[in-house]
Motif scaffolding. Sequence first.
Motif, PDB file in Angstrom:
ATOM      1  N   GLN A   1       0.826  -1.197   0.000  1.00  0.00           N
ATOM      2  CA  GLN A   1       0.000   0.000   0.000  1.00  0.00           C
ATOM      3  C   GLN A   1       0.860   1.246   0.000  1.00  0.00           C
ATOM      4  O   GLN A   1       1.923   1.287   0.626  1.00  0.00           O
ATOM      5  N   VAL A   2       0.395   2.239  -0.730  1.00  0.00           N
ATOM      6  CA  VAL A   2       1.076   3.527  -0.786  1.00  0.00           C
ATOM      7  C   VAL A   2       0.044   4.605  -0.501  1.00  0.00           C
ATOM      8  O   VAL A   2      -1.046   4.602  -1.084  1.00  0.00           O
ATOM      9  N   GLN A   3       0.381   5.515   0.382  1.00  0.00           N
ATOM     10  CA  GLN A   3      -0.471   6.670   0.644  1.00  0.00           C
ATOM     11  C   GLN A   3       0.242   7.915   0.147  1.00  0.00           C
ATOM     12  O   GLN A   3       1.449   8.081   0.379  1.00  0.00           O
ATOM     13  N   LEU A   4      -0.509   8.779  -0.512  1.00  0.00           N
ATOM     14  CA  LEU A   4       0.062   9.956  -1.161  1.00  0.00           C
ATOM     15  C   LEU A   4      -0.610  11.212  -0.640  1.00  0.00           C
ATOM     16  O   LEU A   4      -1.845  11.273  -0.569  1.00  0.00           O
ATOM     17  N   VAL A   5       0.198  12.220  -0.321  1.00  0.00           N
ATOM     18  CA  VAL A   5      -0.331  13.488   0.175  1.00  0.00           C
ATOM     19  C   VAL A   5       0.300  14.619  -0.614  1.00  0.00           C
ATOM     20  O   VAL A   5       1.521  14.820  -0.563  1.00  0.00           O
ATOM     21  N   GLU A   6      -0.540  15.352  -1.361  1.00  0.00           N
ATOM     22  CA  GLU A   6      -0.053  16.468  -2.170  1.00  0.00           C
ATOM     23  C   GLU A   6      -0.063  17.766  -1.364  1.00  0.00           C
ATOM     24  O   GLU A   6      -0.855  17.931  -0.435  1.00  0.00           O
ATOM     25  N   SER A   7       0.781  18.686  -1.789  1.00  0.00           N
ATOM     26  CA  SER A   7       0.784  20.036  -1.243  1.00  0.00           C
ATOM     27  C   SER A   7       1.348  20.987  -2.288  1.00  0.00           C
ATOM     28  O   SER A   7       1.974  20.537  -3.263  1.00  0.00           O
ATOM     29  N   GLY A   8       1.100  22.275  -2.091  1.00  0.00           N
ATOM     30  CA  GLY A   8       1.697  23.273  -2.958  1.00  0.00           C
ATOM     31  C   GLY A   8       0.756  23.942  -3.934  1.00  0.00           C
ATOM     32  O   GLY A   8       1.163  24.861  -4.655  1.00  0.00           O
ATOM     33  N   GLY A   9      -0.485  23.513  -3.974  1.00  0.00           N
ATOM     34  CA  GLY A   9      -1.428  24.169  -4.873  1.00  0.00           C
ATOM     35  C   GLY A   9      -1.787  25.560  -4.386  1.00  0.00           C
ATOM     36  O   GLY A   9      -1.407  25.973  -3.292  1.00  0.00           O
ATOM     37  N   GLY A  10      -2.508  26.289  -5.233  1.00  0.00           N
ATOM     38  CA  GLY A  10      -2.922  27.626  -4.836  1.00  0.00           C
ATOM     39  C   GLY A  10      -3.407  28.431  -6.013  1.00  0.00           C
ATOM     40  O   GLY A  10      -3.644  27.898  -7.111  1.00  0.00           O
ATOM     41  N   LEU A  11      -3.562  29.732  -5.764  1.00  0.00           N
ATOM     42  CA  LEU A  11      -4.029  30.680  -6.777  1.00  0.00           C
ATOM     43  C   LEU A  11      -2.869  31.557  -7.209  1.00  0.00           C
ATOM     44  O   LEU A  11      -2.215  32.191  -6.357  1.00  0.00           O
ATOM     45  N   VAL A  12      -2.609  31.581  -8.512  1.00  0.00           N
ATOM     46  CA  VAL A  12      -1.539  32.415  -9.057  1.00  0.00           C
ATOM     47  C   VAL A  12      -2.048  33.114 -10.303  1.00  0.00           C
ATOM     48  O   VAL A  12      -3.088  32.751 -10.861  1.00  0.00           O
ATOM     49  N   GLN A  13      -1.280  34.097 -10.747  1.00  0.00           N
ATOM     50  CA  GLN A  13      -1.609  34.777 -11.993  1.00  0.00           C
ATOM     51  C   GLN A  13      -0.887  34.112 -13.161  1.00  0.00           C
ATOM     52  O   GLN A  13       0.136  33.436 -12.968  1.00  0.00           O
ATOM     53  N   ALA A  14      -1.417  34.310 -14.331  1.00  0.00           N
ATOM     54  CA  ALA A  14      -0.787  33.760 -15.527  1.00  0.00           C
ATOM     55  C   ALA A  14       0.664  34.217 -15.616  1.00  0.00           C
ATOM     56  O   ALA A  14       0.983  35.376 -15.346  1.00  0.00           O
ATOM     57  N   GLY A  15       1.531  33.270 -15.985  1.00  0.00           N
ATOM     58  CA  GLY A  15       2.947  33.558 -16.101  1.00  0.00           C
ATOM     59  C   GLY A  15       3.756  33.239 -14.854  1.00  0.00           C
ATOM     60  O   GLY A  15       4.992  33.182 -14.916  1.00  0.00           O
ATOM     61  N   GLU A  16       3.074  33.022 -13.740  1.00  0.00           N
ATOM     62  CA  GLU A  16       3.771  32.721 -12.498  1.00  0.00           C
ATOM     63  C   GLU A  16       4.051  31.221 -12.379  1.00  0.00           C
ATOM     64  O   GLU A  16       3.715  30.438 -13.269  1.00  0.00           O
ATOM     65  N   SER A  17       4.674  30.856 -11.270  1.00  0.00           N
ATOM     66  CA  SER A  17       5.098  29.468 -11.061  1.00  0.00           C
ATOM     67  C   SER A  17       4.528  28.912  -9.761  1.00  0.00           C
ATOM     68  O   SER A  17       4.205  29.652  -8.832  1.00  0.00           O
ATOM     69  N   LEU A  18       4.421  27.592  -9.735  1.00  0.00           N
ATOM     70  CA  LEU A  18       4.065  26.852  -8.535  1.00  0.00           C
ATOM     71  C   LEU A  18       4.862  25.556  -8.512  1.00  0.00           C
ATOM     72  O   LEU A  18       5.206  25.026  -9.585  1.00  0.00           O
TER      73      LEU A  18
END
Length: 125
Positions: A1-18
Amino acid sequence: QVQLVESGGGLVQAGESLRLSCAASGRTFSSYTMGWFRQAPGKERDIVAAISWSGGSTYYADSVKGRFTISRDNAKNTVYLQMNSLKPEDTAVYYCAADLLRTPFTGSYYGSNYWGQGTQVTVSS
């Protein structure tokens, strides 16, 4: 079994990075092909990027080539997705995936045996 937890999403403007991160539990993480899928409202969940167990081979959807970079750190049981030059059409829920599934004839990635809960990425114009 593998459990996965994402992070780092959000709201940005076009041209920016995440940068998205996916922390995995389980001793077999390093043996799995890992990837990121995304699903926009009313659309199917599609592959964005994939990386082999060693990190030596990567795959990118045409829509993100040259803008996104997938990487992994097996010592930290973590896979990353660096997203640059974001566009409004990149807006979606992004899912981390482990042990990806491929069609036998075309080799296209169509799913996974393990999924994270998803993280929202919203790009405003």
